[in-house]
Write an enzyme that holds these catalytic residues in place. Structure first.
Site, PDB file in Angstrom:
ATOM      1  N   LYS A  22       0.573  -0.870  -0.467  1.00  0.00           N
ATOM      2  CA  LYS A  22       0.071   0.107  -0.300  1.00  0.00           C
ATOM      3  C   LYS A  22       1.133   0.970  -0.034  1.00  0.00           C
ATOM      4  CE  LYS A  22      -1.776   1.811   3.647  1.00  0.00           C
ATOM      5  NZ  LYS A  22      -1.145   2.967   3.967  1.00  0.00           N
ATOM      6  N   ASN A  23       1.942   1.198   0.506  1.00  0.00           N
ATOM      7  CA  ASN A  23       2.510   2.227   1.109  1.00  0.00           C
ATOM      8  C   ASN A  23       3.771   2.492  -0.178  1.00  0.00           C
ATOM      9  OD1 ASN A  23       1.177   2.800   3.334  1.00  0.00           O
ATOM     10  ND2 ASN A  23       2.872   2.675   4.520  1.00  0.00           N
ATOM     11  N   ARG A  92      -4.152  10.327   4.310  1.00  0.00           N
ATOM     12  CA  ARG A  92      -3.247  10.584   4.877  1.00  0.00           C
ATOM     13  C   ARG A  92      -2.190  11.317   2.658  1.00  0.00           C
ATOM     14  NH1 ARG A  92       0.003  14.192   7.998  1.00  0.00           N
ATOM     15  NH2 ARG A  92       1.996  14.443   7.314  1.00  0.00           N
ATOM     16  N   CYS A 116      -5.310   8.312   9.653  1.00  0.00           N
ATOM     17  CA  CYS A 116      -5.663   7.398   9.703  1.00  0.00           C
ATOM     18  C   CYS A 116      -5.144   8.164  11.765  1.00  0.00           C
ATOM     19  CB  CYS A 116      -4.522   5.992  11.062  1.00  0.00           C
ATOM     20  SG  CYS A 116      -5.283   4.730   9.894  1.00  0.00           S
ATOM     21  N   ARG A 121      -0.711  14.852  12.547  1.00  0.00           N
ATOM     22  CA  ARG A 121      -0.311  14.599  11.501  1.00  0.00           C
ATOM     23  C   ARG A 121       0.258  15.929  10.706  1.00  0.00           C
ATOM     24  NH1 ARG A 121      -1.992   9.022   9.240  1.00  0.00           N
ATOM     25  NH2 ARG A 121       0.501   9.114   8.478  1.00  0.00           N
ATOM     26  N   PRO A 122       0.495  17.134  11.443  1.00  0.00           N
ATOM     27  CA  PRO A 122       0.199  17.989  10.604  1.00  0.00           C
ATOM     28  C   PRO A 122       1.705  18.250   9.135  1.00  0.00           C
ATOM     29  CG  PRO A 122       2.381  17.836  12.163  1.00  0.00           C
ATOM     30  CD  PRO A 122       1.442  17.347  12.021  1.00  0.00           C
ATOM     31  N   ILE A 123       1.970  18.793   8.460  1.00  0.00           N
ATOM     32  CA  ILE A 123       1.865  18.770   6.609  1.00  0.00           C
ATOM     33  C   ILE A 123       2.916  19.947   6.416  1.00  0.00           C
ATOM     34  CG2 ILE A 123       0.292  17.703   5.873  1.00  0.00           C
ATOM     35  CD1 ILE A 123      -0.292  19.930   4.492  1.00  0.00           C
ATOM     36  N   ASP A 124       3.101  20.368   7.736  1.00  0.00           N
ATOM     37  CA  ASP A 124       4.401  21.811   8.001  1.00  0.00           C
ATOM     38  C   ASP A 124       5.777  20.980   6.837  1.00  0.00           C
ATOM     39  OD1 ASP A 124       4.932  19.911  10.205  1.00  0.00           O
ATOM     40  OD2 ASP A 124       6.096  21.326  11.198  1.00  0.00           O
ATOM     41  N   LEU A 125       6.585  20.451   7.140  1.00  0.00           N
ATOM     42  CA  LEU A 125       7.547  20.173   6.562  1.00  0.00           C
ATOM     43  C   LEU A 125       7.411  19.735   4.872  1.00  0.00           C
ATOM     44  CD1 LEU A 125       8.817  16.868   8.676  1.00  0.00           C
ATOM     45  CD2 LEU A 125       9.696  19.487   8.946  1.00  0.00           C
ATOM     46  N   ASP A 304       4.373   1.245  11.915  1.00  0.00           N
ATOM     47  CA  ASP A 304       3.162   0.727  11.562  1.00  0.00           C
ATOM     48  C   ASP A 304       2.756  -1.036  12.083  1.00  0.00           C
ATOM     49  OD1 ASP A 304       3.608   2.145   8.060  1.00  0.00           O
ATOM     50  OD2 ASP A 304       2.269   2.464  10.726  1.00  0.00           O
ATOM     51  N   ARG A 396      -8.789  -0.572   4.456  1.00  0.00           N
ATOM     52  CA  ARG A 396      -8.322   0.340   3.295  1.00  0.00           C
ATOM     53  C   ARG A 396      -6.307   0.453   3.388  1.00  0.00           C
ATOM     54  NH1 ARG A 396      -7.167   4.713   6.683  1.00  0.00           N
ATOM     55  NH2 ARG A 396      -5.675   5.476   5.163  1.00  0.00           N
TER      56      ARG A 396
HETATM   57  C1  EPZ Z   1       3.394   6.961   5.922  1.00  0.00           C
HETATM   58  O1  EPZ Z   1       2.882   8.557   6.652  1.00  0.00           O
HETATM   59  C2  EPZ Z   1       3.210   5.983   5.875  1.00  0.00           C
HETATM   60  N1  EPZ Z   1       1.488   6.028   5.046  1.00  0.00           N
HETATM   61  C3  EPZ Z   1       2.082   5.378   6.900  1.00  0.00           C
HETATM   62  O2  EPZ Z   1       2.141   4.393   7.572  1.00  0.00           O
HETATM   63  C4  EPZ Z   1       3.880   5.085   8.659  1.00  0.00           C
HETATM   64  O3  EPZ Z   1       3.149   5.085   9.803  1.00  0.00           O
HETATM   65  C5  EPZ Z   1       4.729   6.428   8.008  1.00  0.00           C
HETATM   66  O4  EPZ Z   1       4.310   6.934   6.532  1.00  0.00           O
HETATM   67  C6  EPZ Z   1       5.767   6.589   8.951  1.00  0.00           C
HETATM   68  O5  EPZ Z   1       6.251   5.794   8.333  1.00  0.00           O
HETATM   69  C7  EPZ Z   1       1.907   6.076   3.970  1.00  0.00           C
HETATM   70  O6  EPZ Z   1       3.175   6.475   3.188  1.00  0.00           O
HETATM   71  C8  EPZ Z   1       0.495   6.377   2.743  1.00  0.00           C
HETATM   72  P1  EPZ Z   1       5.569  11.141   7.727  1.00  0.00           P
HETATM   73  P2  EPZ Z   1       3.549   9.919   6.407  1.00  0.00           P
HETATM   74  O7  EPZ Z   1       5.754  12.117   7.931  1.00  0.00           O
HETATM   75  O8  EPZ Z   1       3.790   9.737   5.404  1.00  0.00           O
HETATM   76  C9  EPZ Z   1       5.444  13.733  11.325  1.00  0.00           C
HETATM   77  C10 EPZ Z   1      -0.194   2.613   7.579  1.00  0.00           C
HETATM   78  O9  EPZ Z   1      -0.633   2.387   8.116  1.00  0.00           O
HETATM   79  N2  EPZ Z   1       5.529  15.244  10.412  1.00  0.00           N
HETATM   80  O10 EPZ Z   1       6.853   9.566   8.112  1.00  0.00           O
HETATM   81  O11 EPZ Z   1       2.390  10.678   6.755  1.00  0.00           O
HETATM   82  C11 EPZ Z   1       4.191  13.426  11.283  1.00  0.00           C
HETATM   83  O12 EPZ Z   1       3.163  13.532  12.317  1.00  0.00           O
HETATM   84  C12 EPZ Z   1       0.335   3.910   7.727  1.00  0.00           C
HETATM   85  O13 EPZ Z   1      -0.202   2.242   6.210  1.00  0.00           O
HETATM   86  C13 EPZ Z   1       5.019  15.981  10.810  1.00  0.00           C
HETATM   87  O14 EPZ Z   1       5.698  16.734  12.163  1.00  0.00           O
HETATM   88  O15 EPZ Z   1       4.144  10.033   7.609  1.00  0.00           O
HETATM   89  C14 EPZ Z   1       4.657  11.547  12.581  1.00  0.00           C
HETATM   90  O16 EPZ Z   1       4.691  12.198  13.885  1.00  0.00           O
HETATM   91  C15 EPZ Z   1      -0.448   5.084   8.927  1.00  0.00           C
HETATM   92  N3  EPZ Z   1       4.956  17.263   9.829  1.00  0.00           N
HETATM   93  C16 EPZ Z   1       6.105  11.602  11.655  1.00  0.00           C
HETATM   94  O17 EPZ Z   1       6.287  13.153  11.018  1.00  0.00           O
HETATM   95  C17 EPZ Z   1       4.885  16.761   7.926  1.00  0.00           C
HETATM   96  O18 EPZ Z   1       4.868  17.809   7.059  1.00  0.00           O
HETATM   97  C18 EPZ Z   1       5.944  10.883  10.989  1.00  0.00           C
HETATM   98  O19 EPZ Z   1       5.349  10.815   9.718  1.00  0.00           O
HETATM   99  C19 EPZ Z   1       4.660  15.538   7.936  1.00  0.00           C
HETATM  100  C20 EPZ Z   1       5.290  14.468   9.439  1.00  0.00           C
END
Ligand code: EPZ
Length: 417
Positions: A22-23, A92, A116, A121-125, A304, A396
């Protein structure tokens, strides 16, 4: 509404063919928008998030054929930059469309992404990185509007190795003018797969598998044919099932090379594991040894699989400790496990679990995708019948968890309320 009915305390025996990742497939489907042409993607799992992404791509003007596990995407008529709100809120991954839409149409609109409830889960980065490439970010009340004529490649430093932010910058950088270097990039296998896809599309990505990725921007791409690797999290889920229920299973179609860290933790629970090529054999007799694990960005143990390890710890012989270092609210499933008799204490980012066997069957609710799968695993080690409500979360990401577990003899079925 449907629920999963599990009759516990039957050991597992047999073989499961693991679905596509999926990812890995979701960012690939988004990246296909960079090219005005055709993309044939194989081993695509038939899961809700893929169908949701297809709805989004159709709303943007694309067309597709999805037969069996082969998806043919035609992006020639892409005409809209607006991600539809209903689908955008469902997952997401909708945020991952910002990069390719910017690259192809020089503008993008999306609602604040859903998904989920495992943390803020902000998107600031994502947004600060796209801004660094020259995009103009315009936050609105109900979404984000992002514009930018041809972006300019530059150095981007991610303060955290965010998977999604790395993916967005890779895709935006692939269509930018000049070279983009991403420092502090995520190294998850799904990132490596996206880089492979982008290179197959005609981009030039170097540093794959490291935390410094270099992308040379292109303004034309080519038709592509690509096969998605197996889903390492689904494979890890079924390893959790045999650790909890006992028995001997064989998983095929597994990206073993990306699961070494997972297999180390599995072996420490006393589960015998042999892995080669794309196959894993796991043999578990008796209860698991206590679990001591910390989640973290790849190659650390995957967040995960944290909920699944809670279920394994719930039946382990002794006291386990599981630390969650990626998401700040990913222990909600622990409360549901308590309904099955699990003794669990959450303190800050650590779950302290005292194992008992068997658990007792009961009614529990999936609160997120991986938590729902973990509750199904726990039901396998519970006396009597368990019912896991909220199956839509599980659908999902799991093509058919009941089909897969039934293939190794588990007594599970999905039924209507
Ligand atoms: C991906 O989510 C995966 N989803 C998640 O899998 C997985 O848990 C995660 O990566 C970590 O490996 C998909 O690939 C579709 P992140 P993503 O950005 O990209 C913080 C599942 O069950 N963050 O690495 O959203 C965030 O809040 C799902 O398959 C910011 O602060 O994960 C988190 O604490 C769940 N600002 C951490 O970083 C940002 O702009 C990791 O998030 C982005 C993230």
């Amino acid at each position: 509404m449907s629920f999963i009915r599990v009759q516990g305390l039957k050991s597992l025996q047999g073989k499961i063919e693991i679905q596509g990742s999926k990812n890995a497939v979701l960012p690939i489907m988004a990246a296909a928008l960079l090219h005005k042409g055709m993309a044939v993607i194989k081993n695509v799992p038939r899961i809700q998030d893929v169908f949701c992404m297809l709805e989004i791509l159709k709303a943007l003007g694309c067309s597709y054929q999805f037969e069996g596990h082969e998806l043919t995407l035609d992006t020639r008529d892409l005409c809209s930059y607006k991600v539809p709100e209903r689908e955008g809120r469902q997952m997401r991954s909708s945020v991952m469309l910002l990069g390719p839409l910017l690259g192809r149409l020089h503008q993008a609109w999306t609602c604040y992404p859903g998904g989920c409830v495992i943390g803020k889960r902000p998107i600031d980065l994502h947004l600060s990185a796209l801004e660094k490439l020259g995009a103009k970010i315009e936050p609105k009340e109900d979404g984000i509007f992002v514009t930018g004529e041809r972006l300019s490649g530059t150095d981007v430093h991610l303060l955290f190795p965010s998977v999604g932010a790395t993916e967005n910058v890779l895709m935006a950088g692939a269509a930018a003018r000049g070279t983009t270097r991403i420092f502090g990039a995520a190294k998850e296998p799904e990132i490596q797969t996206l880089c492979d896809f982008l290179n197959r599309l005609g981009a030039k990505v170097c540093g794959i598998g490291t935390d410094v990725l270099t992308v040379e921007g292109k303004n034309t791409f080519q038709d592509v044919e690509f096969t998605v690797p197996g889903d390492r999290i689904v494979a890890g889920t079924y390893l959790g099932a045999v650790m909890a229920a006992g028995g001997e299973i064989c998983l095929t179609g597994v990206p073993v090379r990306h699961m070494e860290g997972t297999l180390d933790v599995v072996r420490k629970t006393g589960c015998q594991v042999e892995a080669w090529g794309e196959e894993i054999r796991a043999f578990m007799r008796g209860r698991p040894l206590p679990v001591q694990v910390c989640t973290g960005p790849y190659p650390e143990f995957s967040t995960d699989l944290q909920s699944v390890m809670l279920s394994v710890a719930a039946v382990a012989e002794g006291n386990s400790q599981i630390q969650e270092n990626v998401f700040e609210e990913r222990f909600a499933t622990g409360k549901e496990l308590q309904k099955l008799g699990t003794q669990i204490i959450i303190k800050d980012r650590t779950a302290f679990v005292t194992g008992r066997y068997p658990l007792k069957g009961g009614e529990v609710y999936a609160l997120d995708l991986r938590g729902g799968a973990a509750l199904t695993v726990a039901g396998l080690a519970a006396e009597g019948e368990s019912r896991i409500h909220g199956c839509f979360y599980i659908c999902r990401g799991y093509e058919d968890i009941c089909r897969d577990l039934s293939a190794v003899g588990a007594r599970v079925s999905m039924e209507e309320e």
